[in-house]
Design a protein around this motif. Structure first.
Motif, PDB file in Angstrom:
ATOM      1  N   ASN A 331       0.881  -1.560  -0.269  1.00  0.00           N
ATOM      2  CA  ASN A 331      -0.149   0.202  -0.083  1.00  0.00           C
ATOM      3  C   ASN A 331       0.438   0.907   0.125  1.00  0.00           C
ATOM      4  OD1 ASN A 331       0.872  -0.054   2.482  1.00  0.00           O
ATOM      5  ND2 ASN A 331      -1.160  -0.597   3.592  1.00  0.00           N
ATOM      6  N   ILE A 332       0.529   2.125   0.618  1.00  0.00           N
ATOM      7  CA  ILE A 332       1.135   3.766  -0.162  1.00  0.00           C
ATOM      8  C   ILE A 332       2.375   3.757   1.273  1.00  0.00           C
ATOM      9  CG2 ILE A 332      -0.528   5.010   1.692  1.00  0.00           C
ATOM     10  CD1 ILE A 332       0.670   6.753  -1.125  1.00  0.00           C
ATOM     11  N   SER A 333       2.056   3.027   2.510  1.00  0.00           N
ATOM     12  CA  SER A 333       3.325   3.208   3.104  1.00  0.00           C
ATOM     13  C   SER A 333       4.233   2.216   2.584  1.00  0.00           C
ATOM     14  CB  SER A 333       3.078   1.571   4.309  1.00  0.00           C
ATOM     15  OG  SER A 333       2.847   0.504   4.581  1.00  0.00           O
ATOM     16  N   SER A 334       4.068   0.873   1.716  1.00  0.00           N
ATOM     17  CA  SER A 334       5.329   0.680   0.641  1.00  0.00           C
ATOM     18  C   SER A 334       5.920   0.925  -0.064  1.00  0.00           C
ATOM     19  CB  SER A 334       4.592  -0.601  -0.285  1.00  0.00           C
ATOM     20  OG  SER A 334       4.424  -1.262   1.252  1.00  0.00           O
ATOM     21  N   CYS A 339      10.371   4.856  -1.792  1.00  0.00           N
ATOM     22  CA  CYS A 339      11.491   5.904  -2.049  1.00  0.00           C
ATOM     23  C   CYS A 339      12.044   6.250  -0.580  1.00  0.00           C
ATOM     24  CB  CYS A 339       9.832   7.315  -1.874  1.00  0.00           C
ATOM     25  SG  CYS A 339       9.358   7.025  -3.223  1.00  0.00           S
ATOM     26  N   VAL A 340      12.063   6.180   0.991  1.00  0.00           N
ATOM     27  CA  VAL A 340      12.612   6.349   1.520  1.00  0.00           C
ATOM     28  C   VAL A 340      14.170   5.590   1.508  1.00  0.00           C
ATOM     29  CG1 VAL A 340      12.934   5.985   3.937  1.00  0.00           C
ATOM     30  CG2 VAL A 340      11.348   7.801   3.020  1.00  0.00           C
ATOM     31  N   CYS A 368      14.465   3.581   7.376  1.00  0.00           N
ATOM     32  CA  CYS A 368      13.661   2.992   6.659  1.00  0.00           C
ATOM     33  C   CYS A 368      12.266   2.539   9.070  1.00  0.00           C
ATOM     34  CB  CYS A 368      13.428   1.492   6.343  1.00  0.00           C
ATOM     35  SG  CYS A 368      14.386   2.205   4.406  1.00  0.00           S
ATOM     36  N   VAL A 369      13.221   2.116   9.428  1.00  0.00           N
ATOM     37  CA  VAL A 369      12.837   1.221  10.833  1.00  0.00           C
ATOM     38  C   VAL A 369      11.831   3.112  11.477  1.00  0.00           C
ATOM     39  CG1 VAL A 369      13.317   0.919  13.213  1.00  0.00           C
ATOM     40  CG2 VAL A 369      14.251  -0.913  11.083  1.00  0.00           C
ATOM     41  N   LYS A 411       3.412  -7.906   7.048  1.00  0.00           N
ATOM     42  CA  LYS A 411       3.772  -6.849   6.133  1.00  0.00           C
ATOM     43  C   LYS A 411       4.892  -6.439   6.238  1.00  0.00           C
ATOM     44  CE  LYS A 411       1.933  -2.582   5.176  1.00  0.00           C
ATOM     45  NZ  LYS A 411       2.596  -2.408   3.661  1.00  0.00           N
ATOM     46  N   PRO A 412       5.989  -6.010   7.030  1.00  0.00           N
ATOM     47  CA  PRO A 412       7.202  -5.100   7.297  1.00  0.00           C
ATOM     48  C   PRO A 412       7.627  -6.129   6.659  1.00  0.00           C
ATOM     49  CG  PRO A 412       6.298  -5.352   9.511  1.00  0.00           C
ATOM     50  CD  PRO A 412       5.326  -6.489   8.832  1.00  0.00           C
ATOM     51  N   TYR A 413       7.684  -7.353   6.872  1.00  0.00           N
ATOM     52  CA  TYR A 413       8.805  -8.505   5.732  1.00  0.00           C
ATOM     53  C   TYR A 413       8.656  -8.089   3.570  1.00  0.00           C
ATOM     54  CZ  TYR A 413      10.683 -10.735  10.431  1.00  0.00           C
ATOM     55  OH  TYR A 413      10.619 -10.892  10.963  1.00  0.00           O
ATOM     56  N   ILE A 414       7.814  -8.111   3.733  1.00  0.00           N
ATOM     57  CA  ILE A 414       7.249  -7.750   2.308  1.00  0.00           C
ATOM     58  C   ILE A 414       7.755  -6.393   2.143  1.00  0.00           C
ATOM     59  CG2 ILE A 414       5.392  -7.512   0.677  1.00  0.00           C
ATOM     60  CD1 ILE A 414       3.441  -9.953   1.885  1.00  0.00           C
TER      61      ILE A 414
END
Lengths: 532, 237
Positions: A331-334, A339-340, A368-369, A411-414
């Motif tokens: 999603n948008i967070s990905s 980008c980051v 990123c964390v 999700k964070p792993y993906i």
């Protein structure tokens, strides 16, 4: 109008009395205010200037980005027929009172503006930071903050204008939405054309973000042009952009004073759903992204299909996730994460050409964390706690907790695989470092969830949100520290392998993060024993 | 059978439930009656295992927090809380999976959603349903598991006349099947046709307990009893 003033006066007074009656809240607010004032004073204090200041063009670009960040969401809210202007108590009491529609609208917008005062105070401390980092004068720092304040007021006036034009006209609203989105998109487009034509270097990025043409993009560009026109002494820019902004304000006032407003019906439905959403947000029981408004949802694929007992919660989350986003976990967070990671990698490698790639990955994971924190405050499992079903399902509490948190763990792993995979393709580097970066990032997701569970366990479901956030953030730090110390110790012992430092640091961090997260899940199983 | 023994629930210094003890036998409809703030919903939530409490609560001999008790307990909350992104039918499927229901649940689910007039809404998402329909989903979810004890917290609020009629019929059928039912309400007339036992609550305590046979035998009027207790107490406080 007297009644509105009376209500506002009483609301502020009662809020203060209520705060005084809750000592813990009072202490937290006091600490918050003291820390903000301290940050503000310290940041503006002279001395401590760095030996070399950053390129001033970075300040110009960042300021522009900030103006977009502030204005676009507010303008979009104005389009959604005053969603956030009014609460349910306003709908039930003020809309039915004999008060002019226009006064009520001004009250709604004014209240919205007041709620943003905190934002201005926050930016105040950044003004001091800008002074030190970019070697600008105090008057220029004040000017930058003044520009932001003016932008907030201006955006509210434009919001009124948009509201008057679009209320009850879906076609106009759609057109205005395109115009609003066109502002940042055209800025990014101009920058992209510049970068592709001149080359992907840091120097070209700096020159790209300071192109004069960007100042001609309405509202945000004009404001940037005005502020930096004053800073640089460009009189022509100051006159042009002041005039443009003044004309816009004038149009806004004329349209508003001549508008025949009939917005109650538009507002009521939205206010009801917004009220429910805000209520849930206050109690921390729902994610921002879960409030999907009128977004149409495709239910062609239906059914939970799999799962028995606690595992059915996980499969239910998958079905719900597929309805929130077509790409489920992506999603948008990905996108933000990618980008980051990319910007971090590119900036580091461009700035220091001889830097080992392993350092790039360490820096990218750290940043990123940090970004992950803002996306992980509440996952599917937190939303589950607001409904009775998870407490009633006849299965082991640990299983239910793990299954309810599974999507938030995955999700964070993906995200990590995608973001660091792309970073690996663009920047190169050791494959072991890349894989470790992916897993390290993912494992921090588990730490965030564990810290959240721990804070929920201590504060309770109905506890004060301020206290909850304080505990949550403290737990994050406490839970992360041992893994990081382990990683640093490993790299100091295995000095000969510094070319894969990201892996050497990452492995102890991963082991610790997974271990402590699992232990917290086990220890907090009683969280599902009751809804309190 | 539901056995509540010395149930006390405190919120800091405030006592929401003060040493409640009562039994609801199999095939019995008990009513927790009382004005707003009497502690009815708190008691229901304690029985459902949602709140911490002091005392003992047993559902068919199992501690109410045990997996065995949860398997046979149906709970209809006062405020319906459906899953926004699941359809009506998916709610049924989720409950069937979560409670590991045996084959045959689909037929029961079909019957339930038909009786609650949700059959034409089976593909509607929870977030798109009105409050009344959300309440109907809650009822269907609770009854799908074929509970032995059912807790209703203000069940008639928000329901349309057809659903109220249907729910009343369901209550009578459940009583016939030997299910223990407890209904929390402050509207006595909504339960007057079928109650077997009533507990009148005030300020967290059970101030009076009556069975239908006792009231009928002694010619008591339940409403008058209710007001004599609640209004007397209110005027004192």
């Amino acid at each position: 109008m007297d009644s509105i003033v009376y209500m506002l006066r009483k609301t502020v007074k009662n809020a203060i009395i209520d705060t005084i009656r809750h000592p813990l809240r009072l202490i937290l607010y006091s600490l918050l205010i003291i820390s903000m004032i301290y940050a503000l004073v310290v940041s503006f204090m002279p001395g401590g200037a760095p030996d070399s200041s950053f390129d001033e063009r970075i300040l110009s670009g960042a300021y522009q980005a900030l103006l977009y960040f502030i204005s676009i969401p507010i303008l979009l809210k104005g389009l959604s027929t005053g969603t956030s202007f009014f609460g349910m108590s306003d709908v039930n009491n003020i809309f039915t009172a004999p008060i002019s529609d226009k006064k009520i609208l001004v009250y709604g917008v004014g209240r919205q503006l007041a709620s943003m005062l905190l934002l201005v105070v926050t930016f105040g401390s950044y003004g001091g930071m800008a002074m030190k980092m970019f070697d600008i004068t105090l008057s220029n720092a004040v000017l930058l903050i003044g520009g932001i304040m003016l932008m907030l007021v201006l955006v509210q006036i434009i919001t009124l204008l948009i509201f008057c034009i679009s209320s009850g006209h879906p076609g106009r609203a759609g057109f205005l939405k395109i115009l609003i989105f066109a502002m940042p998109v055209s800025a990014l487009g101009i920058l992209a054309v510049h970068m592709f034509s001149k080359g992907m270097t840091l120097e070209n990025l700096y020159s790209g973000i300071t192109q004069g043409v960007l100042d001609y993009i309405p509202i945000t560009g004009w404001m940037h042009g005005l502020v930096f026109g004053i800073i640089k002494g460009n009189t022509m820019n100051v006159i042009v952009f002041s005039l443009l902004l003044a004309v816009l304000v004038l149009i806004g006032i004329i349209v508003f004073s001549n508008a025949r407003l009939d917005y109650y019906e538009d507002v009521i439905g939205r206010a009801e759903s917004y009220y429910e959403w805000r209520d849930s947000m206050r109690s921390g029981k729902v994610r921002d992204s879960d409030w999907m408004g009128d977004k149409p949802i495709d239910i062609k694929k239906s059914g939970i299909k799999k799962g028995k007992g606690a595992s059915s919660i996980f499969f239910k989350h998958l079905r719900e996730g597929s309805r929130r986003s077509r790409f489920m976990f992506f999603n948008i967070s990905s996108v933000v994460l990618i980008c980051v990671a990319l910007i971090t990698g590119l900036v580091i490698q461009t700035a220091v050409s001889s830097i080992p790639s392993t350092v790039t990955y360490i820096a990218a994971v750290i940043i990123c964390v940090y970004i992950q924190f803002f996306f992980s405050a509440a996952g599917d499992w937190v939303k589950e706690l607001s409904k009775p079903y998870i407490f009633l399902i006849p299965d082991s509490a640990v299983k239910k907790l793990i299954m309810a948190g599974a999507t938030s763990i995955i999700k964070p792993y993906i995200d990590g695989i995608v973001a660091f995979g792309i970073l690996g393709i663009v920047c190169g580097g050791n494959i072991i470092d890349i894989i470790t970066a992916m897993i390290t990032y993912g494992s921090f997701g588990s730490v965030y969830i564990s810290a959240n569970i721990l804070a929920q366990r201590i504060v309770g479901m109905d506890g004060n949100r301020g206290v909850f956030i304080t505990f949550y953030m403290s737990f994050i730090v406490l839970l992360m520290i041992p893994g990081i110390i382990g990683g640093l110790y490993a790299v100091s012992v295995l000095g000969q392998f510094t070319y894969i430092a990201a892996t050497i640091i990452g492995i102890p961090v991963i082991i610790w993060n997974i271990f402590i997260s699992f232990m917290i899940f086990l220890m907090c199983k009683n969280l599902l024993n009751n809804i309190e | 059978m539901l056995n509540v023994s010395h149930l006390t629930k405190k919120y800091n210094r405030f006592i929401a439930n003060d040493n409640l003890s009562f039994i609801v036998n199999d095939g019995e409809i008990a009513v927790l009656a009382g004005p707003n703030g009497a502690g009815k919903s708190t008691a229901i939530k304690c029985i459902a295992g949602l709140l911490r409490f002091e005392g003992e609560i047993e559902i068919n001999g199992f501690n109410n927090k045990s997996v065995e008790a949860k398997q046979i307990l149906g709970y209809i909350p006062e405020i319906p809380a459906p899953f926004e992104l699941l359809t009506v039918w998916e709610h049924m499927e989720f409950i069937a999976r979560a409670y590991r229901l045996a084959d045959g649940w689909k037929e029961r689910a079909e019957k339930l959603i038909k009786r609650m007039e949700l059959d034409d809404k089976r593909n509607k998402l929870g977030k798109g349903l009105s409050k009344g329909m959300q309440q109907k989903i809650s009822i269907c979810c609770a009854l799908l598991i074929e509970p032995k004890t059912v807790l209703f917290d203000e069940p008639f609020v928000g329901l349309d006349p057809h659903a109220i009629k249907e729910l009343k019929a369901m209550l009578l059928e459940m009583r016939e099947q030997g299910i223990s039912i407890i209904i929390s309400t402050h509207m006595l007339d909504s339960v007057e046709e079928f109650w077997d036992k009533v507990f009148i609550m005030m300020n967290g305590k059970i101030e009076a307990e009556r069975t239908r046979s006792y009231v009928e035998k002694n010619g008591e009027n339940l409403e008058e009893l209710f007001f004599s207790i609640t209004e007397k107490k209110e005027s004192k406080t």
